[in-house]
Design an enzyme around this catalytic site. Structure first.
Site, mmCIF file in Angstrom:
data_model
loop_
_atom_site.group_PDB
_atom_site.id
_atom_site.type_symbol
_atom_site.label_atom_id
_atom_site.label_comp_id
_atom_site.label_asym_id
_atom_site.label_seq_id
_atom_site.Cartn_x
_atom_site.Cartn_y
_atom_site.Cartn_z
ATOM 1 N N SER B 230 34.602 40.908 38.064
ATOM 2 C CA SER B 230 34.169 42.152 37.444
ATOM 3 C C SER B 230 34.291 42.027 35.930
ATOM 4 O O SER B 230 35.326 41.598 35.421
ATOM 5 C CB SER B 230 35.057 43.281 37.939
ATOM 6 O OG SER B 230 34.653 44.485 37.359
ATOM 7 N N HIS B 244 27.817 45.182 31.950
ATOM 8 C CA HIS B 244 28.719 45.234 33.103
ATOM 9 C C HIS B 244 28.221 44.267 34.167
ATOM 10 O O HIS B 244 27.017 44.108 34.342
ATOM 11 C CB HIS B 244 28.735 46.667 33.654
ATOM 12 C CG HIS B 244 29.271 46.766 35.052
ATOM 13 N ND1 HIS B 244 28.462 47.062 36.132
ATOM 14 C CD2 HIS B 244 30.517 46.596 35.555
ATOM 15 C CE1 HIS B 244 29.198 47.082 37.233
ATOM 16 N NE2 HIS B 244 30.442 46.798 36.913
ATOM 17 N N ARG B 248 30.833 40.421 44.509
ATOM 18 C CA ARG B 248 31.957 40.442 45.439
ATOM 19 C C ARG B 248 31.536 40.021 46.841
ATOM 20 O O ARG B 248 30.364 40.114 47.217
ATOM 21 C CB ARG B 248 32.557 41.843 45.486
ATOM 22 C CG ARG B 248 31.505 42.879 45.800
ATOM 23 C CD ARG B 248 31.947 44.306 45.544
ATOM 24 N NE ARG B 248 30.877 45.208 45.921
ATOM 25 C CZ ARG B 248 30.007 45.744 45.067
ATOM 26 N NH1 ARG B 248 30.115 45.510 43.779
ATOM 27 N NH2 ARG B 248 29.037 46.527 45.493
ATOM 28 N N GLY B 413 49.705 53.191 44.061
ATOM 29 C CA GLY B 413 50.208 51.870 43.703
ATOM 30 C C GLY B 413 49.166 50.932 43.136
ATOM 31 O O GLY B 413 49.473 49.786 42.825
#
Lengths: 456, 456
Positions: B230, B244, B248, B413
């Site tokens: 990314s 950008h 993936r 998290g």
């Protein structure tokens, strides 16, 4: 420092009791002396030049902010609209179309509050008066401030003024956005009023019932009304905190019996977002709001302070947006906080409105002394940098979590300029910034943001 | 201008065919010559000084980005973690704990691609190599650039370098964030790789099936694996566009038969976000990506170009984020776009991987010439102001709509610094800004953002 004296008098008055509407009316008259007023009798003159408004189709509304009960209802001005012609300050002539049986009459903030009027009119009247009062006070602060030579500030010698955008909804309702950009004290400031009504479909009623137990459920759309005042002030000086305020009233009517109010509530709050923690300032802000609460119900402050801490929390950062203040919603006679104890009666609607007047009047006394105390402090590039990083967090909260903003963005045709008026002029994001470390001035703030404190 | 020549050569090579992995490996070796490498055999030495990382608990992962298949899985480093000790570049020693029967072995980007390896390893290998290649290219651009005297730029004479943060997930997986802050050409740049695995619970499977029809449904959690690259580059000069990239690979395994892949797909894309429209640049970017698509399947470009326009749309602004590029998701042998026509066979997994290699290799040839062509242009304060307003829109898109960012923020998290690395250093919001009006240079961009064009 004549401002301090005059500001002090205003503040003292407002702190001791809700602002008398006659005083407000005088202020309002002063501010409106050179501008046209709402009128339903004469045809509108050509709109004045508004070079700051590239698109003259000013039409839509953001009641915005902070709660599920908020309605952002806005439409493009359409020429098919029918009904009485009206005009409003600085905006093109617009036409009011009623949605549920009554033509919309602009609320007159110069009216003395009359308990015989319906609450919708009284609250709309109140927030319009308060808006005028606050805008004038902020302009007085701007006028009194001599910027430091090092300050990036507009070079013009005329004191900065708010840009006033008034609008009417073709479907009924009105509002005004007062925005100051590039002020000496306030880098960006917005003071918005909106008064909107429409129909709440069954799905919307169901969704709203989750947070507002008193809301009835019908199989047909029911008329609603919402009015509120919303403020965000982003000062230029990193030593003057950002502040936010929102107070609002919401009601729904029986679908077949116009004027019969089936449910209503107040909501709102005010919170402080410093870049640098000054403990005395946090104490003043909190204790001024606490005192205003305590005059009405000693259960309010602890509950609403905790609610504020919970609401303005940024989960992905594990920190609060600021040092808090108060936040409440769904405040009505049957609210849990008004459940009878020791044989006491719940407050009347009038008493709850009195509380809203007191707490909203406490805004200036809670905040202005903090501005006056800190606005002449110098600052370094590093302090400015930290302020911009904190503003990045403000943007994150408003775009990702704030219910009113999210609702507004998801509403087709909403007036995006009003909804995003709350964003700072400049915000900054650093990867793994070293600022905010323990033992620094920035770290002192972080400690409080990670673990909210009691200040009053 | 030796860079231009050398950059030109690199680009020409990459444009003509997927980057040969031996060349990449050489680049990788150069970059790693002075740093430690992953190792599973020796106990870790004390971690090096990392003054830019205030919290040494670097632990979590943002696979981030742009699609529902994205997994942001991250946990605090816990001392209870057990298993083989490993160390990684510049990060404290961390321990790998496997979640589904296999201890995690860091993927070695220096390995030659071997078709006998599972795709998960091959794709991880690919994105790591590409990351190194791109970071080195960007550093070469930085080193070759002499800032204008008027540019706000770090005064240091040493060319700016990326900060490389490598991490391992205690539960299995790894990644590295390469971030450049305050470069001469790139104000803020992030080039991230993540390789994560875990378990997808039944509810997650159900949710994911909406967009990925090939995903089976089990009553028990199933193992998944995700890896991706990314990139977001925000140049300093308003005449150099933001860019950008994200590519993936995702797969799930049979819960009881380790190694049996039940479903897999590739996704990703790349898009350009200029502040000032240069039509030739938009054409170059689009046609380079189109050419890469056309080598594999002429149906790809029209479909993926349209998908990009749809995905990077900001509904509340009624405008696109930029001039687009391509975007695709759920690309597998059974995808609709591969439905047999005229008796042709759908592509093999190998052929789809080849496409992903080609299209991701086309990134530098599509973008670097635009940087080199525009980076020495001067700019005015007004042009900078407009750039910052456009960056405000970038922030709005990423925080409000980008699926990967939203998923990341909602994941307890998650490594927030990696997720929000895509945000610009500075963004600006003005109320009713007059910038972007018809007939101006800014307005030229707005026209294209409101009505996406075909550029290739």
């Amino acid at each position: 420092m004549s401002l301090r004296v005059s500001g002090g008098r205003l503040l003292a008055g407002a702190a001791s009791r809700p602002m008398p509407s006659r005083t407000t009316a005088n202020l309002v008259r002063t501010s409106r002396a050179r501008s046209s007023r709402f009128s339903t009798s004469t045809p509108p003159p050509p709109p004045p030049e508004t070079p700051r408004r590239p698109n003259p189709l000013v039409t839509s509304a953001a009641a915005g902010f902070a709660a599920g009960l908020i309605f952002v209802l806005a439409r493009r001005w359409t020429t098919e609209a029918k009904s009485a012609d009206v005009k409003c300050d600085g905006a093109p002539g617009l036409i009011v179309v009623d949605t549920h049986g009554r033509p919309w009459m602009p609320v007159d903030a110069e009216e003395q509050d009359d308990p015989r009027n319906p609450m919708r009119i009284r609250m709309a009247n109140w927030v319009k008066s308060l808006q005028d009062h606050i805008v004038l006070t902020l302009e007085a602060i701007e006028a009194s401030h001599s910027p430091l030579p090092s300050e990036h500030s507009p070079s013009s010698s005329a004191p900065p003024k708010f840009l006033r955008d008034a609008w009417l909804r073709p479907e009924g309702g009105e509002g005004s956005s007062c925005v100051l950009a590039g002020g000496r004290v306030f880098e960006k400031a917005g003071v918005n009023v909106s008064i909107v009504h429409g129909k709440l479909p069954p799905a919307g009623q169901k969704q709203m019932r989750a947070e507002h137990a008193s809301l009835p459920q019908f199989d047909v759309p029911i008329p609603f009304f919402a009015t509120g005042l919303s403020i965000v002030l982003h000062p230029r000086n990193p030593h003057v905190p950002t502040v936010h305020l929102n107070y609002r009233y919401f009601e729904v009517e029986h679908p077949e019996k116009p004027g019969e109010v089936l449910a209503w509530w107040f909501g709102g709050g005010s919170d402080l977002t410093p870049s640098y923690l000054v403990e005395d300032d946090a104490r003043l802000f909190h204790s001024t709001l606490k005192d205003a609460c305590d005059k009405h119900n000693t259960a309010y402050w602890p509950a609403f302070k905790a609610w504020c801490d919970k609401y303005f929390y940024i989960p992905h950062r594990k920190e609060s947006r600021g040092v808090g203040g108060l936040f409440f919603d769904d405040l009505t006679t049957t609210s849990q906080i008004h459940a009878p104890k020791d044989g006491s009666n719940p407050p009347s609607k009038e008493e709850i409105f009195d509380f809203v007047k007191t707490i909203s009047s406490a805004f200036l006394p809670a905040y202005v002394p903090i501005v006056l105390k800190n606005k002449d402090k110098g600052w370094t590039d590093e302090e400015r940098r930290w302020q911009l990083i904190r503003r990045g967090r403000y943007v994150e909260f408003n775009l990702v979590y704030d219910r009113g903003t999210k609702f507004g963005l998801a509403t087709p045709g909403a007036r995006i300029e009003s909804i995003l008026m709350s964003l700072p002029e400049i915000a900054r994001w650093e990867y793994m910034s070293e600022m905010g470390a323990e033992g620094t001035e920035e770290g002192k703030l972080m400690e409080v943001l990670r673990k909210p404190r009691e200040w009053a």
